[in-house]
Design a protein around this motif. Structure first.
Motif, PDB file in Angstrom:
ATOM      1  N   GLU A 257       0.799  -1.216   0.000  1.00  8.99           N
ATOM      2  CA  GLU A 257       0.000   0.000   0.000  1.00  8.99           C
ATOM      3  C   GLU A 257       0.836   1.272   0.000  1.00  8.99           C
TER       4      GLU A 257
ATOM      5  N   ASN B 133      -3.254  11.960  -0.122  1.00  9.41           N
ATOM      6  CA  ASN B 133      -3.784  10.689  -0.615  1.00  9.41           C
ATOM      7  C   ASN B 133      -2.647   9.775  -1.064  1.00  9.41           C
TER       8      ASN B 133
ATOM      9  N   SER C 258      -2.673   6.792  -2.037  1.00 12.65           N
ATOM     10  CA  SER C 258      -3.021   5.897  -3.147  1.00 12.65           C
ATOM     11  C   SER C 258      -2.670   6.517  -4.501  1.00 12.65           C
TER      12      SER C 258
ATOM     13  N   ASP D 103      -5.979  -1.734 -11.853  1.00  9.67           N
ATOM     14  CA  ASP D 103      -5.112  -0.786 -11.160  1.00  9.67           C
ATOM     15  C   ASP D 103      -5.150   0.570 -11.852  1.00  9.67           C
TER      16      ASP D 103
END
Length: 608
Positions: free
Chosen positions: A463, A511, A513, A603
């Motif tokens: 992650e 963020n 991600s 993804d």
């Protein structure tokens, strides 16, 4: 690192092989009437020590009679532990020479193990060290390759290996290069300062040659001063061709708008930091690609005075460009099209391809000595594409696929993992999974008495920030990721990362991600600035936020990623000098199960 078949390093390898032959003594110079096939038949009936010596004689005769591929096979397969003294040295020289000329760097590595204990004559030891350095470079070990090649040059003063030294040294980051320093060795110090000079030039050709003049004054007797590496001298032709205006085609609306925003943030951040560093940055013009057609967008880019285009992002638009003979302006597309290759003149494709990661996992597993792999991939479009990439790369290398398992991302990993390791039992596992699912796999392997099975995974199981408690179940798993996500493993610390100022600024964004997409934007900007260099010098390599970037010869930007391994729940460096599969997992007992599983859409880093 891909094994090169043409270019400066390949030419150097050929030249060095020929030069090396003049140094090597004849292993068996006598004319003999012995039949190698008869010798091999005799060896099959002999005791181990006698058989090894008989096979060595057969291999030598085969090599001298022109049957070199068979000679390589025989020399590679004989039991060298049964040889001693001169026979052991003769075998090592023969196998390293055959591996060198027949394109088998693995054979060279095997022949040169324990080099310093062989008792070789000085010239033979130097030749073997040279061959080992070349082979390590071919197998993607540039740090150790650089070390050995600079040792050879220190001992011999040979300038004909300058290109080979630079080919390896120029791929290292600052931390990796600094580890090669030897106090009092002016030759190595000179090489390291040259590498740092080029690294700090940031693609600014004028700045590079201004500083290079100072380096040459400070290092008048250095081999690289007398004979600059070809990759550097070829840059002289690019003076005056600096990119000053870039048009960026990104959508402001639609399903890719969020991805585009993250990439744009990376582009703008890197542009700002380049300008603040005193280098000449390129002026940016952003064009909304949401509704405009490609011809209109190129016309707008030309009207803005752009020399290079970044984008488009949409896969369908990139596929349209692939169908053309050429593009109006040199272009770095921010995705990959549907074609198997890109033949459009002036078009380069760059993205965070999971398929590339799968291919690298296949090559790494093969280099580590594995030959039978199982695959564990999700049963969706993403899993099929990435699984196919691994399958094709693995089979091309000569590997067998024991089991190919497509799992339901919403179900527990127990049954799919059992199928992956069932008969026939593989000797490695390729894993494509998001974190929640991936964390279930190692404990399940342990339950099925397969805890020692090496796992090679893509970046998607991580992650991007340390979570020791959650990721403890991944201990021992080996995965590749962009340098910015694993700074300790990739560069020995964040401050040694490429484009550190941008990293520091973007790491603090809210963020995590989107962090890989920020990094992609940073590298996209730098690729655009360097596009004239990439077009003129296909061997150009760039140390980037998303990997070591180079053109793969088919109009696509290839990313070589660093490897890491989970230890105590956090990514750690693979120990230097050991291949991935040789690192023992000392934390198997710390694994705990995690029964939740989830999988999302493809993804977003693939920008599809």
């Amino acid at each position: 690192m891909k094994i090169l078949t043409r270019g400066p390093l390949a030419a150097a390898l050929l030249a060095l092989s020929l030069a090396g032959c003049s140094l090597a003594p004849g292993i068996v110079q006598r004319v003999t009437d012995e039949n190698p096939d008869q010798l091999l038949a005799q060896a099959a009936q002999q005791q181990p020590a006698e058989a090894a010596n008989t096979r060595l004689r057969a291999a030598d005769i085969l090599a001298r009679s022109g049957r070199r591929p068979q000679a390589l096979e025989v020399a590679s397969n004989l039991d060298d532990s049964q040889l001693s003294g001169d026979a052991r040295r003769q075998w090592a020289l023969l196998l390293s020479e055959l591996g060198d000329t027949e394109g088998s760097p693995q054979a060279v590595i095997r022949a040169t193990e324990g080099l310093d204990r062989m008792g070789l004559a000085k010239d033979d030891a130097t030749l073997m060290r040279l061959r080992r350095g070349m082979a390590l470079g071919q197998l993607g070990e540039p740090q150790e390759a650089s070390r050995l090649l600079m040792q050879v040059q220190t001992a011999t003063g040979r300038e004909d290996i300058n290109d080979a030294i630079w080919e390896n040294l120029s791929t290292l980051n600052a931390n990796q290069a600094s580890q090669l320093a030897v106090p009092g060795n002016a030759l190595i110090s000179g090489w390291l300062s040259l590498a740092e000079l080029v690294r700090q030039s940031g693609g600014d050709i004028q700045r590079l040659f201004t500083r290079l003049d100072d380096w040459r004054v400070a290092n008048p007797d250095h081999p690289a001063n007398r004979r600059l590496p070809r990759q550097i001298t070829d840059l002289r032709d690019l003076r005056g061709k600096q990119v000053e205006r870039i048009a960026v085609l990104l959508p402001e609306d639609g399903p890719l708008a969020g991805v585009a925003d993250a990439i744009e943030k990376g582009i703008r951040t890197q542009h700002s930091n380049v300008v603040n560093s005193g280098s000449s940055g390129a002026q940016l013009t952003f064009l909304d690609s949401s509704g405009g057609n490609l011809d209109t967008l190129y016309q707008q880019a030309q009207s803005a005075g752009a020399q290079v285009v970044l984008g488009p992002l949409d896969k369908n638009n990139v596929s349209q460009l692939e169908s053309r003979t050429s593009v109006p302006l040199p272009t770095v597309a921010l995705n990959y099209g549907e074609s198997a290759s890109n033949t459009t003149e002036g078009l380069y494709e760059y993205g965070l391809s999971a398929e590339d990661e799968a291919r690298q996992a296949a090559r790494r597993g093969w280099q580590d000595g594995h030959r039978s792999a199982s695959m564990l991939v999700p049963d969706n479009g993403w899993g099929r594409r990435v699984g196919e990439a691994f399958w094709n790369a693995w089979r091309e290398l000569g590997g067998d696929v024991a089991n190919a398992v497509r799992y339901n991302p919403g179900a527990p990993a127990t049954e799919s993992t059992r199928k992956a390791v069932s008969s026939p039992r593989p000797d490695m596992l390729f894993l494509l999974a998001l974190p929640d699912y991936a964390r279930q796999v190692p404990p399940t392997l342990e339950y099925y008495s397969a805890a020692d099975l090496p796992i090679y995974a893509t970046s998607h199981l991580y992650e991007g920030h340390p979570q020791p408690r959650l990721d403890r179940d991944l201990n021992g798993v080996q995965f590749l990721d962009i340098p910015w996500q694993i700074p300790d493993a990739a560069a020995g610390g964040a401050e040694a990362l490429p484009f550190y100022d941008s990293y520091r600024e973007l790491r603090n964004e809210g963020n995590p991600s989107l962090f890989r997409l920020y990094a992609m934007g940073v590298d996209a900007y730098e690729l655009a600035r360097r596009l004239p260099q990439i077009e003129a010098l296909p061997s150009t390599r760039m140390q980037g936020a998303t990997g070591t970037l180079s053109s793969d010869g088919s109009g696509r930007i290839y990313r070589e990623l660093p490897w890491a391994r989970f230890a105590d729940g956090t990514p750690s460096a693979i120990l230097s000098g050991k291949r991935l599969g040789e690192v023992a997992d000392t934390t198997q007992d710390n694994r705990q199960g995690n029964n939740s599983a989830n999988d999302g859409p493809d993804d977003p880093a693939n920008a599809e």
